[in-house]
Structure formats: structure tokens, C-alpha cells
Write a protein that holds these residues in place. Structure first.
Motif, PDB file in Angstrom:
ATOM      1  N   VAL A   1       0.830  -1.202   0.000  1.00 27.59           N
ATOM      2  CA  VAL A   1       0.000   0.000   0.000  1.00 27.59           C
ATOM      3  C   VAL A   1       0.866   1.255   0.000  1.00 27.59           C
ATOM      4  CG1 VAL A   1      -1.731   1.331   1.265  1.00 27.59           C
ATOM      5  CG2 VAL A   1      -1.918  -1.159   1.155  1.00 27.59           C
ATOM      6  N   VAL A   2       1.863   1.309   0.889  1.00 24.88           N
ATOM      7  CA  VAL A   2       2.670   2.527   0.987  1.00 24.88           C
ATOM      8  C   VAL A   2       3.539   2.727  -0.258  1.00 24.88           C
ATOM      9  CG1 VAL A   2       2.688   2.511   3.515  1.00 24.88           C
ATOM     10  CG2 VAL A   2       4.560   1.425   2.280  1.00 24.88           C
ATOM     11  N   VAL A   3       4.028   1.643  -0.846  1.00 23.51           N
ATOM     12  CA  VAL A   3       4.811   1.774  -2.075  1.00 23.51           C
ATOM     13  C   VAL A   3       3.929   2.315  -3.199  1.00 23.51           C
ATOM     14  CG1 VAL A   3       6.082   0.519  -3.854  1.00 23.51           C
ATOM     15  CG2 VAL A   3       6.495   0.015  -1.444  1.00 23.51           C
ATOM     16  N   SER A   4       2.691   1.855  -3.279  1.00 17.26           N
ATOM     17  CA  SER A   4       1.763   2.350  -4.282  1.00 17.26           C
ATOM     18  C   SER A   4       1.446   3.824  -4.063  1.00 17.26           C
ATOM     19  CB  SER A   4       0.469   1.527  -4.248  1.00 17.26           C
ATOM     20  OG  SER A   4      -0.492   2.053  -5.146  1.00 17.26           O
ATOM     21  N   LEU A   5       1.250   4.215  -2.805  1.00 15.28           N
ATOM     22  CA  LEU A   5       0.984   5.617  -2.494  1.00 15.28           C
ATOM     23  C   LEU A   5       2.173   6.493  -2.874  1.00 15.28           C
ATOM     24  CD1 LEU A   5      -0.744   5.365   1.003  1.00 15.28           C
ATOM     25  CD2 LEU A   5      -1.800   6.061  -1.133  1.00 15.28           C
ATOM     26  N   TYR A   6       3.368   6.031  -2.560  1.00 14.31           N
ATOM     27  CA  TYR A   6       4.562   6.798  -2.895  1.00 14.31           C
ATOM     28  C   TYR A   6       4.703   6.947  -4.411  1.00 14.31           C
ATOM     29  CZ  TYR A   6       9.396   8.369  -3.096  1.00 14.31           C
ATOM     30  OH  TYR A   6      10.547   9.091  -3.363  1.00 14.31           O
ATOM     31  N   LYS A   7       4.408   5.884  -5.144  1.00 14.61           N
ATOM     32  CA  LYS A   7       4.485   5.935  -6.607  1.00 14.61           C
ATOM     33  C   LYS A   7       3.535   7.001  -7.157  1.00 14.61           C
ATOM     34  CE  LYS A   7       4.382   2.838 -10.652  1.00 14.61           C
ATOM     35  NZ  LYS A   7       3.372   3.492 -11.489  1.00 14.61           N
ATOM     36  N   SER A   8       2.317   7.044  -6.626  1.00 12.48           N
ATOM     37  CA  SER A   8       1.355   8.062  -7.060  1.00 12.48           C
ATOM     38  C   SER A   8       1.875   9.458  -6.748  1.00 12.48           C
ATOM     39  CB  SER A   8       0.003   7.846  -6.372  1.00 12.48           C
ATOM     40  OG  SER A   8      -0.580   6.620  -6.757  1.00 12.48           O
ATOM     41  N   ALA A   9       2.409   9.626  -5.541  1.00  5.98           N
ATOM     42  CA  ALA A   9       2.919  10.934  -5.128  1.00  5.98           C
ATOM     43  C   ALA A   9       4.093  11.362  -5.995  1.00  5.98           C
ATOM     44  CB  ALA A   9       3.328  10.892  -3.660  1.00  5.98           C
ATOM     45  N   PHE A  10       5.023  10.449  -6.229  1.00  2.70           N
ATOM     46  CA  PHE A  10       6.227  10.750  -7.014  1.00  2.70           C
ATOM     47  C   PHE A  10       5.857  11.144  -8.440  1.00  2.70           C
ATOM     48  CE2 PHE A  10       9.790   9.806  -9.726  1.00  2.70           C
ATOM     49  CZ  PHE A  10      10.916  10.156  -8.988  1.00  2.70           C
ATOM     50  N   GLU A  11       5.026  10.332  -9.071  1.00  2.00           N
ATOM     51  CA  GLU A  11       4.689  10.581 -10.474  1.00  2.00           C
ATOM     52  C   GLU A  11       3.880  11.865 -10.636  1.00  2.00           C
ATOM     53  OE1 GLU A  11       2.866   7.008 -11.886  1.00  2.00           O
ATOM     54  OE2 GLU A  11       4.786   5.926 -12.006  1.00  2.00           O
ATOM     55  N   GLU A  12       2.994  12.137  -9.691  1.00  2.82           N
ATOM     56  CA  GLU A  12       2.196  13.347  -9.785  1.00  2.82           C
ATOM     57  C   GLU A  12       3.050  14.588  -9.539  1.00  2.82           C
ATOM     58  OE1 GLU A  12      -1.622  14.974 -10.637  1.00  2.82           O
ATOM     59  OE2 GLU A  12      -0.915  12.910 -10.664  1.00  2.82           O
TER      60      GLU A  12
END
Length: 203
Positions: free
Chosen positions: A156-167
């Protein structure tokens, strides 16, 4: 509330509205109804915005836990997997005045002192690519340096970080229309951090 004379919406309200997000308190916890679970899942997917948005202020509660009473979760801030990722998300695209470390607070500080001191001491860490973040979390879990209450939380946290990074790096103007670039200076980073940063930029 704070008297502003113009309000958040620019329509003349005399008070400024401030939202405060504390994840465990603000998200419905189990047992949840169907409606609560739908709200929980939606909020979980979008939660990265609270940490990564350039205009939200993130306060890192890194102080030692009080004792007594014995805390429910005795792990320190540095040992908690969620805190690790939340701090990394908050280090992506914020200005100097929106990421603060409570450990640097001293009673009686003026606002100017507060603004200067709360961001010292390596508060903002060099940003990792999503792949490197996942690798780092797995490494620290194996070494016993990080802990999640639930094993599934790591994904979950890796997915959240990916969204944050890409955005944050795809187009910062989508988050803040008035901003057309990001600045990274005076964070205490040195040459040893360069490979990490280059790998993140390559991503």
C-alpha cells in the motif's frame, strides 16, 4: 481559526479555515460498515496528497514516545514503515517552510525561530524513485529496522509513494497552477546523495 480579512475562498470571510489530517483518527477503522469501507478505500488511495502536495504543511512527530503510560505501539518514529514512507512523500515537492520536524521545537520560540529551526537537521531527505523506495523498505524489513503492523501495508505505501512521485514530477502545475518549477537547495545533501537523485530523475 485565524482572522484574515479575506478568507480562503476570497469572498470576504473573516476566518481562515485550516484542515488537520491525522491518518488513524481521520480514516474509519475496523469494524467498518459497507459505506465506511468504501470511504476508507477511496481515502486510502488519495491519502498521498496530504503528505506530498506542495501547499500542505507536514509536521513530523519524531519525539520520543511518552512513558508512562506504556504506548499501544512502542515502536519509534524511525522504526515505523508508514512513517518512513510518509516522510519520503513529504520530501518530494514541498517548499522550505512546509516540512517541519517537531523534535526541533523549543518552548517560547518566535515564529521566525520556529520557521528556521523546525526544518533543520536533515528533515528533508533525498527523494528516491518508487522502485528504490520499495527496495529500501524490503531491505529494512529484512534487517528488522522497519515494522508494519500488517504485512500487506508495505504494498500500500509503495503504491501511495508511486502516485505521489509521479504526480509531483510529471507536472507540478497540476498541483499548484501558479508554480512552474521545483527548487532543491540548502537541504544538506552532498555528493554521496547524487546517485540516488540521478536514479530518481532517470525514473
Amino acid at each position: 481559526p485565524q482572522m484574515t480579512g479575506h478568507g480562503v475562498n476570497g469572498k470576504g470571510n473573516k476566518f481562515q479555515t485550516v484542515g488537520v489530517f491525522i491518518d488513524y483518527c481521520c480514516l474509519p477503522q475496523a469494524p467498518r460498515s459497507k459505506a465506511e469501507d468504501d470511504a476508507f478505500q477511496h481515502s486510502l488511495r488519495e491519502m498521498w496528497r496530504w503528505y506530498a502536495h506542495p501547499l500542505t504543511t507536514v509536521l513530523l512527530c519524531t519525539l520520543d514516545l511518552p512513558s508512562p503510560p506504556e504506548p499501544t505501539n512502542p515502536k519509534t518514529y524511525e522504526q515505523r514503515g508508514w512513517c518512513f514512507c510518509e516522510r519520503r512523500m513529504a520530501s518530494l515537492a514541498k517548499g522550505n517552510n512546509t516540512l517541519w520536524d517537531l523534535r526541533n521545537y523549543r518552548p517560547g520560540m518566535s515564529f521566525e525561530d520556529l520557521w528556521q529551526e523546525m526544518r533543520k537537521g536533515g528533515v528533508r531527505q533525498p527523494f528516491l524513485s518508487p522502485d528504490s523506495l520499495g527496495d529500501e523498505i524490503r531491505k529494512q524489513l529484512e534487517e528488522g529496522k522497519l515494522v508494519f503492523s500488517y504485512a500487506a501495508d508495505m504494498k500500500v505505501v509503495v503504491s501511495l509513494y508511486k502516485s505521489a512521485f509521479e504526480e509531483a514530477f510529471r507536472d507540478v502545475t497540476k498541483l499548484v497552477p501558479a508554480c512552474d518549477r521545483l527548487f532543491f537547495c540548502d537541504y544538506g545533501w552532498d555528493d554521496s546523495d547524487l546517485p540516488v537523485l540521478l536514479e530518481a530523475f532517470d525514473y
